[in-house]
Design a protein around this motif. Structure first.
Motif, PDB file in Angstrom:
ATOM      1  N   GLU A 231       4.351  -6.023  -8.104  1.00 15.42           N
ATOM      2  CA  GLU A 231       5.164  -4.817  -7.893  1.00 15.42           C
ATOM      3  C   GLU A 231       5.584  -4.698  -6.432  1.00 15.42           C
ATOM      4  O   GLU A 231       6.726  -4.370  -6.115  1.00 15.42           O
ATOM      5  CB  GLU A 231       4.373  -3.592  -8.333  1.00 15.42           C
ATOM      6  N   ARG A 232       4.603  -4.992  -5.513  1.00 17.17           N
ATOM      7  CA  ARG A 232       4.946  -4.930  -4.091  1.00 17.17           C
ATOM      8  C   ARG A 232       5.993  -5.980  -3.727  1.00 17.17           C
ATOM      9  O   ARG A 232       6.890  -5.735  -2.916  1.00 17.17           O
ATOM     10  CB  ARG A 232       3.693  -5.137  -3.241  1.00 17.17           C
ATOM     11  N   ALA A 233       5.867  -7.180  -4.337  1.00 20.54           N
ATOM     12  CA  ALA A 233       6.837  -8.236  -4.057  1.00 20.54           C
ATOM     13  C   ALA A 233       8.236  -7.834  -4.505  1.00 20.54           C
ATOM     14  O   ALA A 233       9.228  -8.101  -3.812  1.00 20.54           O
ATOM     15  CB  ALA A 233       6.410  -9.528  -4.754  1.00 20.54           C
ATOM     16  N   GLU A 234       8.312  -7.166  -5.670  1.00 20.64           N
ATOM     17  CA  GLU A 234       9.635  -6.720  -6.138  1.00 20.64           C
ATOM     18  C   GLU A 234      10.205  -5.678  -5.177  1.00 20.64           C
ATOM     19  O   GLU A 234      11.405  -5.703  -4.860  1.00 20.64           O
ATOM     20  CB  GLU A 234       9.502  -6.150  -7.543  1.00 20.64           C
ATOM     21  N   THR A 235       9.331  -4.778  -4.702  1.00 20.78           N
ATOM     22  CA  THR A 235       9.811  -3.763  -3.746  1.00 20.78           C
ATOM     23  C   THR A 235      10.291  -4.409  -2.460  1.00 20.78           C
ATOM     24  O   THR A 235      11.357  -4.075  -1.914  1.00 20.78           O
ATOM     25  CB  THR A 235       8.683  -2.765  -3.451  1.00 20.78           C
ATOM     26  N   LEU A 236       9.481  -5.394  -1.954  1.00 20.74           N
ATOM     27  CA  LEU A 236       9.853  -6.086  -0.727  1.00 20.74           C
ATOM     28  C   LEU A 236      11.130  -6.896  -0.904  1.00 20.74           C
ATOM     29  O   LEU A 236      11.935  -7.003   0.027  1.00 20.74           O
ATOM     30  CB  LEU A 236       8.710  -7.000  -0.270  1.00 20.74           C
ATOM     31  N   ALA A 237      11.311  -7.450  -2.100  1.00 26.87           N
ATOM     32  CA  ALA A 237      12.530  -8.215  -2.355  1.00 26.87           C
ATOM     33  C   ALA A 237      13.766  -7.312  -2.269  1.00 26.87           C
ATOM     34  O   ALA A 237      14.801  -7.689  -1.689  1.00 26.87           O
ATOM     35  CB  ALA A 237      12.445  -8.886  -3.720  1.00 26.87           C
ATOM     36  N   GLY A 238      13.645  -6.095  -2.827  1.00 25.92           N
ATOM     37  CA  GLY A 238      14.773  -5.171  -2.718  1.00 25.92           C
ATOM     38  C   GLY A 238      15.061  -4.788  -1.273  1.00 25.92           C
ATOM     39  O   GLY A 238      16.220  -4.792  -0.831  1.00 25.92           O
ATOM     40  N   ASP A 239      13.954  -4.497  -0.517  1.00 25.43           N
ATOM     41  CA  ASP A 239      14.152  -4.130   0.889  1.00 25.43           C
ATOM     42  C   ASP A 239      14.741  -5.302   1.674  1.00 25.43           C
ATOM     43  O   ASP A 239      15.600  -5.115   2.557  1.00 25.43           O
ATOM     44  CB  ASP A 239      12.809  -3.722   1.506  1.00 25.43           C
ATOM     45  N   SER A 240      14.273  -6.525   1.372  1.00 25.23           N
ATOM     46  CA  SER A 240      14.784  -7.712   2.072  1.00 25.23           C
ATOM     47  C   SER A 240      16.266  -7.909   1.798  1.00 25.23           C
ATOM     48  O   SER A 240      17.030  -8.306   2.689  1.00 25.23           O
ATOM     49  CB  SER A 240      13.996  -8.949   1.636  1.00 25.23           C
ATOM     50  N   GLY A 241      16.678  -7.653   0.554  1.00 24.85           N
ATOM     51  CA  GLY A 241      18.104  -7.793   0.234  1.00 24.85           C
ATOM     52  C   GLY A 241      18.950  -6.850   1.070  1.00 24.85           C
ATOM     53  O   GLY A 241      20.002  -7.248   1.602  1.00 24.85           O
ATOM     54  N   ARG A 242      18.476  -5.625   1.167  1.00 26.60           N
ATOM     55  CA  ARG A 242      19.245  -4.662   1.961  1.00 26.60           C
ATOM     56  C   ARG A 242      19.246  -5.057   3.442  1.00 26.60           C
ATOM     57  O   ARG A 242      20.274  -4.978   4.120  1.00 26.60           O
ATOM     58  CB  ARG A 242      18.642  -3.266   1.776  1.00 26.60           C
ATOM     59  N   GLU A 243      18.068  -5.489   3.954  1.00 23.34           N
ATOM     60  CA  GLU A 243      18.010  -5.904   5.355  1.00 23.34           C
ATOM     61  C   GLU A 243      18.875  -7.134   5.606  1.00 23.34           C
ATOM     62  O   GLU A 243      19.487  -7.270   6.671  1.00 23.34           O
ATOM     63  CB  GLU A 243      16.562  -6.191   5.751  1.00 23.34           C
ATOM     64  N   LEU A 244      18.918  -8.054   4.622  1.00 24.40           N
ATOM     65  CA  LEU A 244      19.740  -9.247   4.773  1.00 24.40           C
ATOM     66  C   LEU A 244      21.220  -8.881   4.868  1.00 24.40           C
ATOM     67  O   LEU A 244      21.963  -9.445   5.682  1.00 24.40           O
ATOM     68  CB  LEU A 244      19.500 -10.197   3.594  1.00 24.40           C
ATOM     69  N   ALA A 245      21.640  -7.938   4.060  1.00 18.18           N
ATOM     70  CA  ALA A 245      23.048  -7.511   4.129  1.00 18.18           C
ATOM     71  C   ALA A 245      23.353  -6.899   5.490  1.00 18.18           C
ATOM     72  O   ALA A 245      24.398  -7.193   6.107  1.00 18.18           O
ATOM     73  CB  ALA A 245      23.328  -6.510   3.006  1.00 18.18           C
ATOM     74  N   SER A 246      22.395  -6.080   5.982  1.00 13.88           N
ATOM     75  CA  SER A 246      22.604  -5.477   7.302  1.00 13.88           C
ATOM     76  C   SER A 246      22.648  -6.552   8.383  1.00 13.88           C
ATOM     77  O   SER A 246      23.460  -6.499   9.320  1.00 13.88           O
ATOM     78  CB  SER A 246      21.475  -4.486   7.596  1.00 13.88           C
ATOM     79  N   ALA A 247      21.744  -7.568   8.259  1.00 11.36           N
ATOM     80  CA  ALA A 247      21.711  -8.646   9.252  1.00 11.36           C
ATOM     81  C   ALA A 247      23.013  -9.438   9.243  1.00 11.36           C
ATOM     82  O   ALA A 247      23.510  -9.850  10.306  1.00 11.36           O
ATOM     83  CB  ALA A 247      20.520  -9.560   8.985  1.00 11.36           C
TER      84      ALA A 247
END
Length: 479
Positions: A231-247
């Motif tokens: 569950e934490r990995a899925e949450t982190l994956a969503g946050d990473s996607g958003r951070e990747l778009a910002s990056a």
């Protein structure tokens, strides 16, 4: 085994002669006479089975003893070839011929009984009179009965057979009882061992069940942790996607800004190049004037040197240190710089120091690299390599050897640019190296090559730079 064929009659006179010599009264009938009681008894009584093995062996051994004691001409013809054998060998090899002759030749059988009669006359008389003592040896009784053939001799032989069989049965019974007792003990031990093994298996089974229960509990906890981690990995994956778009957006903006900066840098470089070009054009006149001044100074210095007759070379500080020098050495120098002690290129860069002085602990280097060679070969090999190094780098090179290793002064043809020195008697090479380092002026680059920690520490305290012997060996190997 003895076979009992019918005993053929032989010459009566010869039989009486043998019986007379043996002390036995011959009761053989004359030709034409009726058979006597003994003859009729012997003809009537025959063994239905072979002699017992113990009786047969005793009879054969008695006959074998007689054969060895008789004169050669009195030994029966079939046994003469065995008479010269050793007793045990004779009894073994002549067993069958002796058994056959005892059955056929009554005289020979009676002569075999003579030593028994002489040795145990009472027992022989008791056997002949059918009054055998109850305690008599059944084998001995059967032997006497077989040889003398009294009345009922076959019964005596059979009685001995029965006694031997009974003794054998008793022995076998005792052995069987001992075997049964041993087997019972083995069974009891096996039962005890089985009980202990069963108890051990039960204990292991209980431990295994407890371990399985513990593993199941840990597995349940691991599954819960795995689910939470997923569950934490899925949450982190969503946050990473958003951070990747910002990056990515930030990267695009940075690229745009970088392009602008590169354009500005190009413009600044063009302006700087134009400024340098203008400065060079203005400096050319100054360079010409400076070069003319330097040439004037050099010419003036050369004129002063010629006027004062100054030598073309100057003495080095190391020349002032006393030592045993086998030959005069010349020095050269080349500028350079130093690095840390563990740098593989340390020595190469040290040799580029301005006016560097390379001091080598000779035997420390040679015994590290090729200590299996004789000392003279070690010195020649090292000095030759240092000559090539001095020619390449034009550094001042001094190689120091311990004079205590020499029985007498030795001359070494040192190559150009290499100074070779030996320590004085009572002085070590380490002490001579210390004097060389201390003789140098403050600020001059001095490199001491030695893997001896004391030498390296002393050199470092004196302001010199130590270097391991392996670096010099590696450098000489590339030369």
């Amino acid at each position: 085994m003895l076979v009992n064929p019918g005993s053929p009659g032989e010459d009566t006179a010869h039989r009486r002669h043998i019986a007379g010599r043996s002390g036995i009264i011959d009761s053989s009938p004359e030709p034409g006479d009726a058979p006597g009681p003994a003859a009729r008894t012997e003809q009537a009584e025959r063994l239905t089975r072979p002699l017992p093995e113990a009786v047969r062996q005793a009879v054969v051994e008695a006959a074998s003893e007689l054969i060895g004691a008789l004169p050669p001409d009195e030994v029966p013809m079939p046994l003469r070839r065995f008479a010269r054998f050793e007793r045990r060998k004779r009894a073994k090899l002549a067993g069958q011929p002796i058994a056959a002759l005892l059955e056929k030749d009554e005289d020979f059988r009676l002569r075999v009984a003579v030593p028994l009669r002489d040795a145990q006359p009472d027992l022989v008389e008791a056997v002949e009179n059918d009054h055998v003592p109850p305690a008599a040896d059944p084998v001995r009784v059967a032997v006497i009965a077989y040889l003398l053939r009294p009345a009922k001799w076959t019964a005596l032989v059979e009685a001995a057979r029965e006694e031997l069989e009974r003794s054998a049965s008793v022995s076998e019974g005792e052995a069987a009882e001992r075997r049964i007792a041993a087997l019972r003990e083995e069974v009891a031990a096996a039962r005890a061992s089985r009980s202990a093994e069963i108890e051990k298996l039960r204990s292991e089974l209980r431990e295994t069940k407890a371990e399985v229960s513990e593993l199941r509990r840990k597995l349940h906890e691991a599954r819960l942790k795995s689910k939470a981690a997923q569950e934490r990995a899925e949450t982190l994956a969503g946050d990473s996607g958003r951070e990747l778009a910002s990056a990515r957006e930030a990267t695009a903006a940075a690229d745009k800004e970088l392009r602008k900066l590169r354009a500005r840098v190009g413009q600044a470089e063009a302006a700087a190049e134009a400024a340098r070009r203008a400065a060079r054009e203005g400096r050319n006149v100054d360079d010409v004037r400076l070069r003319m001044l330097l040439d004037t100074l050099v010419d003036a210095a050369q004129g002063v040197r010629r006027e004062l007759a100054l030598p073309s070379t100057i003495a080095r500080p190391a020349d002032a240190v006393a030592g045993v020098e086998p030959s005069t050495a010349l020095h050269r120098a080349l500028p350079g710089r130093a690095l840390s002690d563990d740098d593989p290129q340390l020595l190469d860069r040290l040799l580029t120091l301005p006016q560097v002085h390379l001091v080598v602990d000779g035997y420390n280097v040679t015994k590290t690299g090729y200590g299996e060679l004789p000392l003279a070969d070690q010195r020649n090999r090292l000095v030759s390599g240092l000559g090539g190094l001095a020619a390449q780098t034009r550094a001042e090179v001094t190689c120091v050897f311990d004079g205590a290793e020499l029985d007498a002064p030795v001359a070494i043809a040192a190559p150009r640019g290499v100074r070779v020195m030996f320590s004085h008697p009572g002085q070590t090479a380490d002490e001579l190296i210390g004097e060389l380092v201390r003789a140098e002026p403050s600020g001059r680059a001095v490199v001491v090559v030695s893997s001896d920690r004391e030498v390296a520490d002393a050199a470092r305290r004196s302001g010199a730079r130590p270097a391991p012997s392996t670096l010099l060996l590696r450098r000489l190997g590339r030369s």
